[in-house]
Design a protein around this motif. Structure first.
Motif, PDB file in Angstrom:
ATOM      1  N   VAL A   1       0.852  -1.192   0.000  1.00  0.00           N
ATOM      2  CA  VAL A   1       0.000   0.000   0.000  1.00  0.00           C
ATOM      3  C   VAL A   1       0.886   1.238   0.000  1.00  0.00           C
ATOM      4  O   VAL A   1       2.001   1.236   0.523  1.00  0.00           O
ATOM      5  CB  VAL A   1      -0.954   0.019   1.211  1.00  0.00           C
ATOM      6  CG1 VAL A   1      -1.896  -1.173   1.158  1.00  0.00           C
ATOM      7  CG2 VAL A   1      -0.190   0.025   2.523  1.00  0.00           C
TER       8      VAL A   1
ATOM      9  N   ARG B   1      -9.304  10.533   2.696  1.00  0.00           N
ATOM     10  CA  ARG B   1     -10.747  10.441   2.513  1.00  0.00           C
ATOM     11  C   ARG B   1     -11.058  10.256   1.027  1.00  0.00           C
ATOM     12  O   ARG B   1     -11.165  11.225   0.274  1.00  0.00           O
ATOM     13  CB  ARG B   1     -11.442  11.695   3.048  1.00  0.00           C
ATOM     14  CG  ARG B   1     -11.418  11.809   4.572  1.00  0.00           C
ATOM     15  CD  ARG B   1     -12.268  12.969   5.041  1.00  0.00           C
ATOM     16  NE  ARG B   1     -13.569  13.024   4.384  1.00  0.00           N
ATOM     17  CZ  ARG B   1     -14.601  12.265   4.706  1.00  0.00           C
ATOM     18  NH1 ARG B   1     -14.490  11.382   5.671  1.00  0.00           N
ATOM     19  NH2 ARG B   1     -15.736  12.392   4.069  1.00  0.00           N
ATOM     20  N   PRO B   2     -11.211   9.004   0.599  1.00  0.00           N
ATOM     21  CA  PRO B   2     -11.494   8.754  -0.823  1.00  0.00           C
ATOM     22  C   PRO B   2     -12.755   9.465  -1.301  1.00  0.00           C
ATOM     23  O   PRO B   2     -12.814   9.913  -2.446  1.00  0.00           O
ATOM     24  CB  PRO B   2     -11.660   7.231  -0.874  1.00  0.00           C
ATOM     25  CG  PRO B   2     -10.862   6.720   0.274  1.00  0.00           C
ATOM     26  CD  PRO B   2     -11.023   7.754   1.350  1.00  0.00           C
ATOM     27  N   ILE B   3     -13.771   9.587  -0.432  1.00  0.00           N
ATOM     28  CA  ILE B   3     -15.016  10.226  -0.875  1.00  0.00           C
ATOM     29  C   ILE B   3     -14.767  11.695  -1.197  1.00  0.00           C
ATOM     30  O   ILE B   3     -15.504  12.316  -1.965  1.00  0.00           O
ATOM     31  CB  ILE B   3     -16.128  10.075   0.202  1.00  0.00           C
ATOM     32  CG1 ILE B   3     -17.499  10.470  -0.358  1.00  0.00           C
ATOM     33  CG2 ILE B   3     -15.805  10.889   1.435  1.00  0.00           C
ATOM     34  CD1 ILE B   3     -18.039   9.515  -1.380  1.00  0.00           C
ATOM     35  N   GLY B   4     -13.710  12.262  -0.617  1.00  0.00           N
ATOM     36  CA  GLY B   4     -13.368  13.652  -0.897  1.00  0.00           C
ATOM     37  C   GLY B   4     -12.365  13.810  -2.029  1.00  0.00           C
ATOM     38  O   GLY B   4     -11.961  14.919  -2.344  1.00  0.00           O
ATOM     39  N   GLY B   5     -11.956  12.694  -2.643  1.00  0.00           N
ATOM     40  CA  GLY B   5     -11.060  12.773  -3.791  1.00  0.00           C
ATOM     41  C   GLY B   5      -9.642  12.315  -3.537  1.00  0.00           C
ATOM     42  O   GLY B   5      -8.803  12.357  -4.447  1.00  0.00           O
TER      43      GLY B   5
ATOM     44  N   VAL C   1      -6.607   6.245  -3.714  1.00  0.00           N
ATOM     45  CA  VAL C   1      -6.256   4.998  -3.028  1.00  0.00           C
ATOM     46  C   VAL C   1      -5.242   4.303  -3.929  1.00  0.00           C
ATOM     47  O   VAL C   1      -5.541   4.004  -5.082  1.00  0.00           O
ATOM     48  CB  VAL C   1      -7.493   4.096  -2.826  1.00  0.00           C
ATOM     49  CG1 VAL C   1      -7.091   2.794  -2.141  1.00  0.00           C
ATOM     50  CG2 VAL C   1      -8.562   4.827  -2.034  1.00  0.00           C
ATOM     51  N   ARG C   2      -4.038   4.072  -3.406  1.00  0.00           N
ATOM     52  CA  ARG C   2      -2.964   3.510  -4.235  1.00  0.00           C
ATOM     53  C   ARG C   2      -2.424   2.246  -3.594  1.00  0.00           C
ATOM     54  O   ARG C   2      -2.200   2.204  -2.378  1.00  0.00           O
ATOM     55  CB  ARG C   2      -1.824   4.519  -4.388  1.00  0.00           C
ATOM     56  CG  ARG C   2      -2.237   5.809  -5.040  1.00  0.00           C
ATOM     57  CD  ARG C   2      -1.122   6.815  -4.921  1.00  0.00           C
ATOM     58  NE  ARG C   2      -1.586   8.134  -5.298  1.00  0.00           N
ATOM     59  CZ  ARG C   2      -0.944   9.258  -4.983  1.00  0.00           C
ATOM     60  NH1 ARG C   2       0.177   9.209  -4.313  1.00  0.00           N
ATOM     61  NH2 ARG C   2      -1.421  10.424  -5.346  1.00  0.00           N
ATOM     62  N   TRP C   3      -2.193   1.258  -4.408  1.00  0.00           N
ATOM     63  CA  TRP C   3      -1.643   0.009  -3.915  1.00  0.00           C
ATOM     64  C   TRP C   3      -0.922  -0.713  -5.042  1.00  0.00           C
ATOM     65  O   TRP C   3      -0.962  -0.292  -6.201  1.00  0.00           O
ATOM     66  CB  TRP C   3      -2.750  -0.853  -3.305  1.00  0.00           C
ATOM     67  CG  TRP C   3      -3.662  -1.515  -4.271  1.00  0.00           C
ATOM     68  CD1 TRP C   3      -3.646  -2.825  -4.666  1.00  0.00           C
ATOM     69  CD2 TRP C   3      -4.778  -0.921  -4.972  1.00  0.00           C
ATOM     70  NE1 TRP C   3      -4.669  -3.069  -5.562  1.00  0.00           N
ATOM     71  CE2 TRP C   3      -5.372  -1.923  -5.769  1.00  0.00           C
ATOM     72  CE3 TRP C   3      -5.329   0.372  -5.025  1.00  0.00           C
ATOM     73  CZ2 TRP C   3      -6.475  -1.681  -6.592  1.00  0.00           C
ATOM     74  CZ3 TRP C   3      -6.430   0.613  -5.838  1.00  0.00           C
ATOM     75  CH2 TRP C   3      -6.986  -0.408  -6.601  1.00  0.00           C
TER      76      TRP C   3
ATOM     77  N   PHE D   1      -1.653   0.298  -8.839  1.00  0.00           N
ATOM     78  CA  PHE D   1      -3.026   0.754  -9.063  1.00  0.00           C
ATOM     79  C   PHE D   1      -3.250   2.097  -8.372  1.00  0.00           C
ATOM     80  O   PHE D   1      -2.711   2.356  -7.301  1.00  0.00           O
ATOM     81  CB  PHE D   1      -4.025  -0.250  -8.481  1.00  0.00           C
ATOM     82  CG  PHE D   1      -3.909  -1.636  -9.041  1.00  0.00           C
ATOM     83  CD1 PHE D   1      -4.704  -2.048 -10.102  1.00  0.00           C
ATOM     84  CD2 PHE D   1      -2.999  -2.537  -8.508  1.00  0.00           C
ATOM     85  CE1 PHE D   1      -4.598  -3.328 -10.615  1.00  0.00           C
ATOM     86  CE2 PHE D   1      -2.885  -3.824  -9.018  1.00  0.00           C
ATOM     87  CZ  PHE D   1      -3.690  -4.228 -10.077  1.00  0.00           C
TER      88      PHE D   1
ATOM     89  N   PHE E   1      -6.781   4.420  -7.535  1.00  0.00           N
ATOM     90  CA  PHE E   1      -8.244   4.565  -7.641  1.00  0.00           C
ATOM     91  C   PHE E   1      -8.625   5.913  -7.055  1.00  0.00           C
ATOM     92  O   PHE E   1      -8.113   6.307  -6.001  1.00  0.00           O
ATOM     93  CB  PHE E   1      -8.925   3.449  -6.844  1.00  0.00           C
ATOM     94  CG  PHE E   1     -10.409   3.637  -6.678  1.00  0.00           C
ATOM     95  CD1 PHE E   1     -11.298   3.104  -7.597  1.00  0.00           C
ATOM     96  CD2 PHE E   1     -10.913   4.351  -5.602  1.00  0.00           C
ATOM     97  CE1 PHE E   1     -12.664   3.283  -7.448  1.00  0.00           C
ATOM     98  CE2 PHE E   1     -12.271   4.536  -5.441  1.00  0.00           C
ATOM     99  CZ  PHE E   1     -13.146   4.002  -6.367  1.00  0.00           C
TER     100      PHE E   1
ATOM    101  N   ILE F   1     -12.154   8.801  -6.639  1.00  0.00           N
ATOM    102  CA  ILE F   1     -13.516   9.261  -6.942  1.00  0.00           C
ATOM    103  C   ILE F   1     -13.396  10.686  -7.468  1.00  0.00           C
ATOM    104  O   ILE F   1     -12.865  11.573  -6.787  1.00  0.00           O
ATOM    105  CB  ILE F   1     -14.417   9.211  -5.694  1.00  0.00           C
ATOM    106  CG1 ILE F   1     -14.552   7.772  -5.204  1.00  0.00           C
ATOM    107  CG2 ILE F   1     -15.794   9.788  -6.012  1.00  0.00           C
ATOM    108  CD1 ILE F   1     -15.363   7.620  -3.926  1.00  0.00           C
TER     109      ILE F   1
ATOM    110  N   PHE G   1     -15.832   7.220 -10.971  1.00  0.00           N
ATOM    111  CA  PHE G   1     -14.545   6.742 -10.480  1.00  0.00           C
ATOM    112  C   PHE G   1     -13.545   6.618 -11.614  1.00  0.00           C
ATOM    113  O   PHE G   1     -13.921   6.470 -12.787  1.00  0.00           O
ATOM    114  CB  PHE G   1     -14.680   5.403  -9.745  1.00  0.00           C
ATOM    115  CG  PHE G   1     -14.884   4.215 -10.648  1.00  0.00           C
ATOM    116  CD1 PHE G   1     -13.803   3.555 -11.220  1.00  0.00           C
ATOM    117  CD2 PHE G   1     -16.153   3.739 -10.934  1.00  0.00           C
ATOM    118  CE1 PHE G   1     -13.985   2.452 -12.052  1.00  0.00           C
ATOM    119  CE2 PHE G   1     -16.348   2.640 -11.762  1.00  0.00           C
ATOM    120  CZ  PHE G   1     -15.264   1.997 -12.325  1.00  0.00           C
TER     121      PHE G   1
ATOM    122  N   LEU H   1      -9.953   4.437 -12.357  1.00  0.00           N
ATOM    123  CA  LEU H   1      -8.990   3.431 -11.925  1.00  0.00           C
ATOM    124  C   LEU H   1      -7.862   3.375 -12.939  1.00  0.00           C
ATOM    125  O   LEU H   1      -8.115   3.217 -14.134  1.00  0.00           O
ATOM    126  CB  LEU H   1      -9.654   2.056 -11.812  1.00  0.00           C
ATOM    127  CG  LEU H   1      -8.706   0.911 -11.460  1.00  0.00           C
ATOM    128  CD1 LEU H   1      -8.296   0.985  -9.983  1.00  0.00           C
ATOM    129  CD2 LEU H   1      -9.337  -0.441 -11.744  1.00  0.00           C
TER     130      LEU H   1
END
Lengths: 184, 163
Positions: free
Chosen positions: A99, A114-118, A121-123, A134, A136, A138, A144, A146
């Protein structure tokens, strides 16, 4: 920026595919070339890239990359785009699953993303073939995006594959190859 | 000073209207037949700027999931307990990188909306599921789109009629 992020692509190496890949096998500097294809409009672009993969703390990875979008196949013309970035990866607890993490800064309070705020998410996932990274996110309007960059071993080098999926549709694909270079 | 005040009022008003929940015409119970997976039953409740959706019937059975406005216009944060989480038999965790599904919804600009779920498993494999609802003559259309390692694909669709 997000797009470039994806360019932290893959790593490579290995002297063959007969053994499970270890993260140390990935360390090195790679030079490569790729073709960018935008599915909306059918445009093609050429890129040169450099990927540097090294250790980060215990069992982690540090990826630095540079991509140069060429103009008429050259990098000495007006309009050439240069991008550089870095990503730090640490094991998640599963040896093959990493991660993204931020560098330690004792003077800065760590805030939860906070993904919902933009926040992206990286992994990354390491398998016998190599490393796939990856990202991801929003988007502002709730759709979304990806991004996935992976490579397939190809003898002494690798084949790179990238795709960007927006709301369930592939909008960009990149294919290319890279070779590990000697470091004097 | 007065001009700035009224400008603020207008901006605040636009922000409020942009955060409206789905069209109240969606409220109620809907049913239909998946093309490949049997029956579907959908219940939508709208309360102020919040709403909830319950879906039963293969390939999804989501219990009741509540959505609240996020800081972004037209984007809603899914509930963190019950609903989709129950369906996945997961406990509350901090975020996607720790295994908790990310659930959200967005309103589109043609009166429909889409529910989303993004999840990473313990090996880093991802799964994204969309439930897209659009108005159609005589009712509505629901589509499920799955995005996984092999790419995106429409899984199923159904025509919905109000019950």
């Amino acid at each position: 920026m997000r797009f470039v992020l994806a360019f932290l692509i893959s790593a490579l190496v290995s002297q063959g595919t007969s053994h499970a890949l270890e993260i140390d096998d990935l360390h090195g500097v790679y030079l490569g070339y790729a073709i960018v294809s935008d599915n909306a409009g059918g445009k093609f672009k050429e890129r040169e890239m450099t990927v540097e993969i090294g250790p980060y703390k215990r069992n982690g990875l540090r990826l630095r990359w540079v991509s140069v979008e060429l103009v008429d196949g050259r990098r000495d013309k007006t309009g050439v785009t240069y991008r550089a970035d870095e990503l730090l990866l640490q094991p998640s607890g599963n040896d093959n699953y990493f991660v993204a993490t931020a560098p330690n800064n004792p003077f800065q309070q760590k805030e939860r993303e906070r993904p919902i705020g933009g926040d992206p998410v990286r992994w990354a996932v390491l398998d016998d073939a190599g490393l796939s990274v990856f990202s991801f996110v929003i988007l502002d309007d709730g759709r979304f995006e990806l991004q996935r960059y992976s490579r397939l071993l190809d003898g002494e080098g690798m084949t790179l594959r990238f795709d960007r999926i927006v709301d369930g549709k592939i909008v960009r694909e990149i294919t290319g190859s890279a070779r590990r270079v000697n470091q004097p | 000073m007065r001009r700035e005040f009224w400008l603020g009022v207008v901006v605040a008003g636009l922000g409020w209207s942009a955060q409206a929940a789905p069209d109240v015409a969606w409220e109620g119970r809907w049913s239909g037949q998946w093309q490949n997976n049997g029956e579907i039953d959908l219940t939508i409740d709208i309360s102020g700027r919040e709403f909830s959706v319950a879906v039963t019937g293969a390939p999804v059975s989501l219990g009741t999931t509540e959505f609240r406005p996020s800081a972004r216009s037209g984007v809603y944060d899914g509930s963190t307990e019950g609903g989709m989480l129950d369906w996945l038999s997961l406990t509350r965790e901090p975020g996607p990188l720790e295994g908790t599904p990310l659930i959200w919804a967005r309103l589109d600009d043609v009166g429909g909306f889409t529910l989303y779920r993004f999840q990473l498993d313990e090996t880093g494999q991802f799964a994204i599921r969309q439930l897209r609802l659009t108005r159609a003559a005589g009712g509505a259309l629901i589509e499920t789109i799955a995005t996984g390692p092999s790419g995106p694909a429409v899984v199923d669709r159904a025509d919905l009629v109000r019950r």
